[in-house]
Design a protein around this motif. Structure first.
Motif, PDB file in Angstrom:
ATOM      1  N   GLU A 130       0.832  -1.200   0.000  1.00 62.95           N
ATOM      2  CA  GLU A 130       0.000   0.000   0.000  1.00 62.95           C
ATOM      3  C   GLU A 130       0.871   1.256   0.000  1.00 62.95           C
ATOM      4  OE1 GLU A 130      -2.989   0.784  -0.376  1.00 62.95           O
ATOM      5  OE2 GLU A 130      -3.082   2.837   0.403  1.00 62.95           O
ATOM      6  N   THR A 131       1.884   1.245   0.860  1.00 62.99           N
ATOM      7  CA  THR A 131       2.737   2.421   1.016  1.00 62.99           C
ATOM      8  C   THR A 131       3.566   2.685  -0.230  1.00 62.99           C
ATOM      9  OG1 THR A 131       2.882   1.860   3.372  1.00 62.99           O
ATOM     10  CG2 THR A 131       4.443   3.499   2.535  1.00 62.99           C
ATOM     11  N   MET A 132       4.021   1.610  -0.861  1.00 68.29           N
ATOM     12  CA  MET A 132       4.842   1.762  -2.074  1.00 68.29           C
ATOM     13  C   MET A 132       4.066   1.302  -3.301  1.00 68.29           C
ATOM     14  SD  MET A 132       8.610   0.568  -0.766  1.00 68.29           S
ATOM     15  CE  MET A 132       9.283   0.589  -2.432  1.00 68.29           C
ATOM     16  N   HIS A 133       2.793   1.633  -3.349  1.00 65.82           N
ATOM     17  CA  HIS A 133       1.919   1.078  -4.376  1.00 65.82           C
ATOM     18  C   HIS A 133       2.463   1.144  -5.798  1.00 65.82           C
ATOM     19  CE1 HIS A 133      -1.731   1.312  -7.048  1.00 65.82           C
ATOM     20  NE2 HIS A 133      -1.771   0.094  -6.605  1.00 65.82           N
ATOM     21  N   PRO A 134       2.826   2.345  -6.298  1.00 64.53           N
ATOM     22  CA  PRO A 134       3.273   2.384  -7.697  1.00 64.53           C
ATOM     23  C   PRO A 134       4.534   1.561  -7.950  1.00 64.53           C
ATOM     24  CG  PRO A 134       3.364   4.575  -6.680  1.00 64.53           C
ATOM     25  CD  PRO A 134       2.778   3.664  -5.673  1.00 64.53           C
ATOM     26  N   TRP A 135       5.398   1.464  -6.977  1.00 64.04           N
ATOM     27  CA  TRP A 135       6.600   0.639  -7.118  1.00 64.04           C
ATOM     28  C   TRP A 135       6.239  -0.824  -7.340  1.00 64.04           C
ATOM     29  CZ3 TRP A 135      11.681   2.747  -5.911  1.00 64.04           C
ATOM     30  CH2 TRP A 135      11.659   4.069  -5.461  1.00 64.04           C
ATOM     31  N   PHE A 136       5.282  -1.322  -6.582  1.00 62.21           N
ATOM     32  CA  PHE A 136       4.932  -2.741  -6.695  1.00 62.21           C
ATOM     33  C   PHE A 136       4.155  -3.022  -7.972  1.00 62.21           C
ATOM     34  CE2 PHE A 136       6.318  -2.810  -2.363  1.00 62.21           C
ATOM     35  CZ  PHE A 136       6.803  -4.094  -2.196  1.00 62.21           C
ATOM     36  N   VAL A 137       3.303  -2.098  -8.359  1.00 65.29           N
ATOM     37  CA  VAL A 137       2.604  -2.271  -9.628  1.00 65.29           C
ATOM     38  C   VAL A 137       3.615  -2.346 -10.764  1.00 65.29           C
ATOM     39  CG1 VAL A 137       1.036  -1.192 -11.280  1.00 65.29           C
ATOM     40  CG2 VAL A 137       0.495  -1.160  -8.843  1.00 65.29           C
ATOM     41  N   PHE A 138       4.583  -1.456 -10.701  1.00 64.38           N
ATOM     42  CA  PHE A 138       5.646  -1.446 -11.709  1.00 64.38           C
ATOM     43  C   PHE A 138       6.377  -2.791 -11.762  1.00 64.38           C
ATOM     44  CE2 PHE A 138      10.066  -0.777 -12.962  1.00 64.38           C
ATOM     45  CZ  PHE A 138       9.933  -0.023 -14.109  1.00 64.38           C
ATOM     46  N   ALA A 139       6.840  -3.249 -10.604  1.00 62.00           N
ATOM     47  CA  ALA A 139       7.609  -4.497 -10.551  1.00 62.00           C
ATOM     48  C   ALA A 139       6.781  -5.667 -11.063  1.00 62.00           C
ATOM     49  CB  ALA A 139       8.097  -4.763  -9.129  1.00 62.00           C
ATOM     50  N   TYR A 140       5.482  -5.664 -10.727  1.00 65.59           N
ATOM     51  CA  TYR A 140       4.616  -6.776 -11.119  1.00 65.59           C
ATOM     52  C   TYR A 140       4.305  -6.748 -12.609  1.00 65.59           C
ATOM     53  CZ  TYR A 140       0.598  -9.952 -10.947  1.00 65.59           C
ATOM     54  OH  TYR A 140      -0.272 -10.988 -11.163  1.00 65.59           O
ATOM     55  N   MET A 141       3.935  -5.564 -13.116  1.00 65.80           N
ATOM     56  CA  MET A 141       3.465  -5.485 -14.490  1.00 65.80           C
ATOM     57  C   MET A 141       4.590  -5.508 -15.517  1.00 65.80           C
ATOM     58  SD  MET A 141       0.281  -5.600 -14.110  1.00 65.80           S
ATOM     59  CE  MET A 141      -0.223  -5.336 -15.816  1.00 65.80           C
ATOM     60  N   GLU A 142       5.747  -5.030 -15.140  1.00 63.91           N
ATOM     61  CA  GLU A 142       6.834  -4.968 -16.115  1.00 63.91           C
ATOM     62  C   GLU A 142       7.729  -6.191 -16.060  1.00 63.91           C
ATOM     63  OE1 GLU A 142       6.782  -2.716 -18.325  1.00 63.91           O
ATOM     64  OE2 GLU A 142       5.307  -1.399 -17.417  1.00 63.91           O
ATOM     65  N   PHE A 146      11.615  -7.476 -18.071  1.00 64.71           N
ATOM     66  CA  PHE A 146      12.893  -7.264 -17.407  1.00 64.71           C
ATOM     67  C   PHE A 146      14.004  -7.966 -18.160  1.00 64.71           C
ATOM     68  CE2 PHE A 146      10.786  -6.951 -12.957  1.00 64.71           C
ATOM     69  CZ  PHE A 146      10.404  -5.670 -13.237  1.00 64.71           C
ATOM     70  N   PRO A 147      15.236  -7.430 -18.099  1.00 63.93           N
ATOM     71  CA  PRO A 147      16.382  -8.228 -18.540  1.00 63.93           C
ATOM     72  C   PRO A 147      16.526  -9.459 -17.643  1.00 63.93           C
ATOM     73  CG  PRO A 147      17.079  -6.170 -17.465  1.00 63.93           C
ATOM     74  CD  PRO A 147      15.606  -6.084 -17.664  1.00 63.93           C
ATOM     75  N   GLN A 148      17.260 -10.435 -18.092  1.00 67.17           N
ATOM     76  CA  GLN A 148      17.284 -11.732 -17.422  1.00 67.17           C
ATOM     77  C   GLN A 148      17.560 -11.627 -15.920  1.00 67.17           C
ATOM     78  OE1 GLN A 148      16.298 -14.672 -18.672  1.00 67.17           O
ATOM     79  NE2 GLN A 148      16.471 -15.319 -16.533  1.00 67.17           N
ATOM     80  N   ASP A 149      18.561 -10.826 -15.518  1.00 68.17           N
ATOM     81  CA  ASP A 149      18.890 -10.755 -14.099  1.00 68.17           C
ATOM     82  C   ASP A 149      17.762 -10.097 -13.306  1.00 68.17           C
ATOM     83  OD1 ASP A 149      19.472  -8.551 -15.577  1.00 68.17           O
ATOM     84  OD2 ASP A 149      21.213  -7.932 -14.420  1.00 68.17           O
ATOM     85  N   GLY A 150      17.031  -9.195 -13.944  1.00 65.79           N
ATOM     86  CA  GLY A 150      15.884  -8.594 -13.289  1.00 65.79           C
ATOM     87  C   GLY A 150      14.788  -9.618 -13.057  1.00 65.79           C
ATOM     88  N   ARG A 151      14.545 -10.449 -14.047  1.00 65.08           N
ATOM     89  CA  ARG A 151      13.569 -11.532 -13.907  1.00 65.08           C
ATOM     90  C   ARG A 151      13.924 -12.436 -12.741  1.00 65.08           C
ATOM     91  NH1 ARG A 151      11.569 -12.226 -19.267  1.00 65.08           N
ATOM     92  NH2 ARG A 151      11.347 -14.472 -19.342  1.00 65.08           N
ATOM     93  N   ASP A 152      15.181 -12.831 -12.690  1.00 63.86           N
ATOM     94  CA  ASP A 152      15.632 -13.726 -11.626  1.00 63.86           C
ATOM     95  C   ASP A 152      15.418 -13.076 -10.261  1.00 63.86           C
ATOM     96  OD1 ASP A 152      16.379 -15.323 -13.697  1.00 63.86           O
ATOM     97  OD2 ASP A 152      18.523 -14.942 -13.519  1.00 63.86           O
ATOM     98  N   LEU A 153      15.745 -11.793 -10.180  1.00 60.17           N
ATOM     99  CA  LEU A 153      15.583 -11.043  -8.933  1.00 60.17           C
ATOM    100  C   LEU A 153      14.121 -11.057  -8.490  1.00 60.17           C
ATOM    101  CD1 LEU A 153      17.676  -9.389  -7.310  1.00 60.17           C
ATOM    102  CD2 LEU A 153      16.791  -7.337  -8.411  1.00 60.17           C
ATOM    103  N   ALA A 154      13.239 -10.752  -9.437  1.00 64.91           N
ATOM    104  CA  ALA A 154      11.814 -10.656  -9.121  1.00 64.91           C
ATOM    105  C   ALA A 154      11.237 -12.007  -8.715  1.00 64.91           C
ATOM    106  CB  ALA A 154      11.045 -10.090 -10.311  1.00 64.91           C
ATOM    107  N   VAL A 155      11.595 -13.043  -9.489  1.00 65.02           N
ATOM    108  CA  VAL A 155      11.091 -14.383  -9.169  1.00 65.02           C
ATOM    109  C   VAL A 155      11.617 -14.820  -7.803  1.00 65.02           C
ATOM    110  CG1 VAL A 155      11.217 -16.822  -9.795  1.00 65.02           C
ATOM    111  CG2 VAL A 155      10.787 -15.110 -11.562  1.00 65.02           C
ATOM    112  N   GLY A 156      12.888 -14.555  -7.540  1.00 62.16           N
ATOM    113  CA  GLY A 156      13.477 -14.906  -6.254  1.00 62.16           C
ATOM    114  C   GLY A 156      12.760 -14.222  -5.105  1.00 62.16           C
ATOM    115  N   SER A 157      12.439 -12.966  -5.284  1.00 58.68           N
ATOM    116  CA  SER A 157      11.746 -12.205  -4.236  1.00 58.68           C
ATOM    117  C   SER A 157      10.354 -12.779  -3.981  1.00 58.68           C
ATOM    118  CB  SER A 157      11.648 -10.739  -4.647  1.00 58.68           C
ATOM    119  OG  SER A 157      11.005  -9.981  -3.658  1.00 58.68           O
ATOM    120  N   GLU A 158       9.659 -13.071  -5.071  1.00 56.44           N
ATOM    121  CA  GLU A 158       8.330 -13.666  -4.947  1.00 56.44           C
ATOM    122  C   GLU A 158       8.390 -15.004  -4.224  1.00 56.44           C
ATOM    123  OE1 GLU A 158       5.204 -13.461  -7.459  1.00 56.44           O
ATOM    124  OE2 GLU A 158       4.372 -15.246  -6.525  1.00 56.44           O
ATOM    125  N   MET A 159       9.381 -15.824  -4.576  1.00 55.51           N
ATOM    126  CA  MET A 159       9.508 -17.139  -3.943  1.00 55.51           C
ATOM    127  C   MET A 159       9.833 -16.998  -2.456  1.00 55.51           C
ATOM    128  SD  MET A 159       8.625 -19.123  -6.192  1.00 55.51           S
ATOM    129  CE  MET A 159       8.903 -20.605  -5.211  1.00 55.51           C
TER     130      MET A 159
END
Lengths: 231, 231
Positions: A130-142, A146-159
């Motif tokens: 809620e506090t960082m709403h636009p940041w999370f929407v960005f990370a989720y929708m884009e 992402f370049p490969q390392d960005g994908r890995d970062l995001a998937v890792g965070s989600e896991m």
DNA sequence: GATTAAAGCGAGCGCCCGCTCGTTTTTTCA
DNA sequence: TGAAAAAACGAGCGGGCGCTCGCTTTAATC
């Protein structure tokens, strides 16, 4: 911790604080020397990027759009990043970093109460997004672009957050508080309900659902689903 | 209806059948006269578009990418649509149309059993999105960059399925089968769990979760959450 | 097999993209 | 206050974009 307001006093997640962290992380490549100037401009850049990217997609946002809306020139922008992809990674990196910091350190006293730990996880996740709403929407929708390392970062965070939920559930099952046939599956089902808060926030807002209300209802729903027994 | 296989025999959702429907809908603007040729080429176009757009985003997919991967020339493509946006709307329109058709007509005999109707809704939604997986990923991920009428279409479709869930829940509450404090909220929480199946299908596949398995587990989770009582 | 309609082709148009870099403006500090 | 350092500027670059259109190839008809 029980209300959004409390959460926000505990954690400084203002645009300035977040951009100060971005500056630290990317000090090597950012060409502007004075921190005050750099943080202020980063804030303008990130704020505008999140607005434009969440409106029409990061790729569809041109750097000329960004110069117009942010008031900075093309040359000034390139004092902060060396490519559009780097700008993307700055934002993503900060989101992942904050998630790690905020969620990885539950308060003491919850170690022996899996139900309370689960409640804390759900509430904290909701308040953070809620506090960082636009940041999370960005990370989720884009994420897809992402370049490969960005994908890995995001998937890792989600896991990571999913497995924190799973651990709390497993602990609850071991202590006889929860009745869950498949802990990993239950965690996988809970995660999208957390994400729905920020992905479809406009809908919830339209219905008058506040973050605190959503948290209460989600927690009640999940506790019924996992068959919570009173301690 | 109880298995994915049964679902797929009941509904012809092959690429050819779907493209035949697209052809009907856009007969006015498609310049190719012979249906057999048009359907075959539409299938190639749509198949390739879904692949490329789901890999790197519709906007990032250039029409030159599309000519290379589909084997059709630029001129041939423009015999089927008059702009890239029209191509997008063709695909979206078909997704929305199929959802309407498949979900709006539950089998008879479920009218007096809200629990069975809820099960049918969840299972059917999962089987539909499984069968047309790339179509739904496309509609979900590209929604932000739709033209205004496309956005309205997508939001309307989402609201329709959500309210079908809500109606089943409300009926169950009225008949004393469910204990749900807020029917609309519960429906809003169930929807993202349905969507997670196709949004994160790779993750579920990696864990060996089949559509039938996901359906069973989701239904069990939801039934516990809504406090289902035996009839 | 000639005629004609249908389908397919792809170089080229104007435009806007990400990014660079020579220049100007602002700030710092002896 | 003036010279040096820092920051900001924005026109211009090569290139890829969506899309067009004059032309060629394929198919249908008698």
């Amino acid at each position: 911790m029980s209300s959004l307001q409390e959460f926000q006093t505990r954690h400084d997640l203002s645009m300035e604080a977040l951009c100060a962290r971005i500056l630290e992380r990317h000090a090597a490549t950012i060409r502007v020397k004075k921190p005050a100037v750099a943080v202020a401009n980063l804030a303008r850049i990130v704020e505008t990027t999140l607005m434009l990217a969440n409106r029409k997609g990061f790729h569809s946002m041109s750097l000329r759009d960004l110069t117009e809306q942010s008031g900075l020139s093309m040359g000034a922008l390139y004092a902060y990043f060396d490519s559009k992809d780097t700008l993307l990674m700055m934002i993503l990196g900060q989101v992942v970093g904050v998630v790690e910091e905020v969620l990885a350190h539950p308060p003491d006293g919850l170690a022996n109460d899996p139900a309370a730990r689960l409640r804390w996880l759900l509430r904290t996740h909701l308040f953070l997004t809620e506090t960082m709403h636009p940041w999370f929407v960005f990370a989720y929708m884009e994420a897809k672009s992402f370049p490969q390392d960005g994908r890995d970062l995001a998937v890792g965070s989600e896991m990571m957050t999913e497995s924190m939920i799973a651990v709390a559930l497993a602990d609850g099952v071991a202590r006889g508080r929860f009745a869950v046939p498949d802990v990993m599956m239950a965690a996988a089902l809970i995660k999208p309900m957390l994400q729905d808060w920020y992905v479809k926030r406009a809908k919830h807002r339209r219905r008058g659902i506040t973050p605190d209300l959503y948290a209460d209802q989600l927690i009640a729903f999940v506790e019924a689903a996992v068959g919570l027994k009173r301690a």
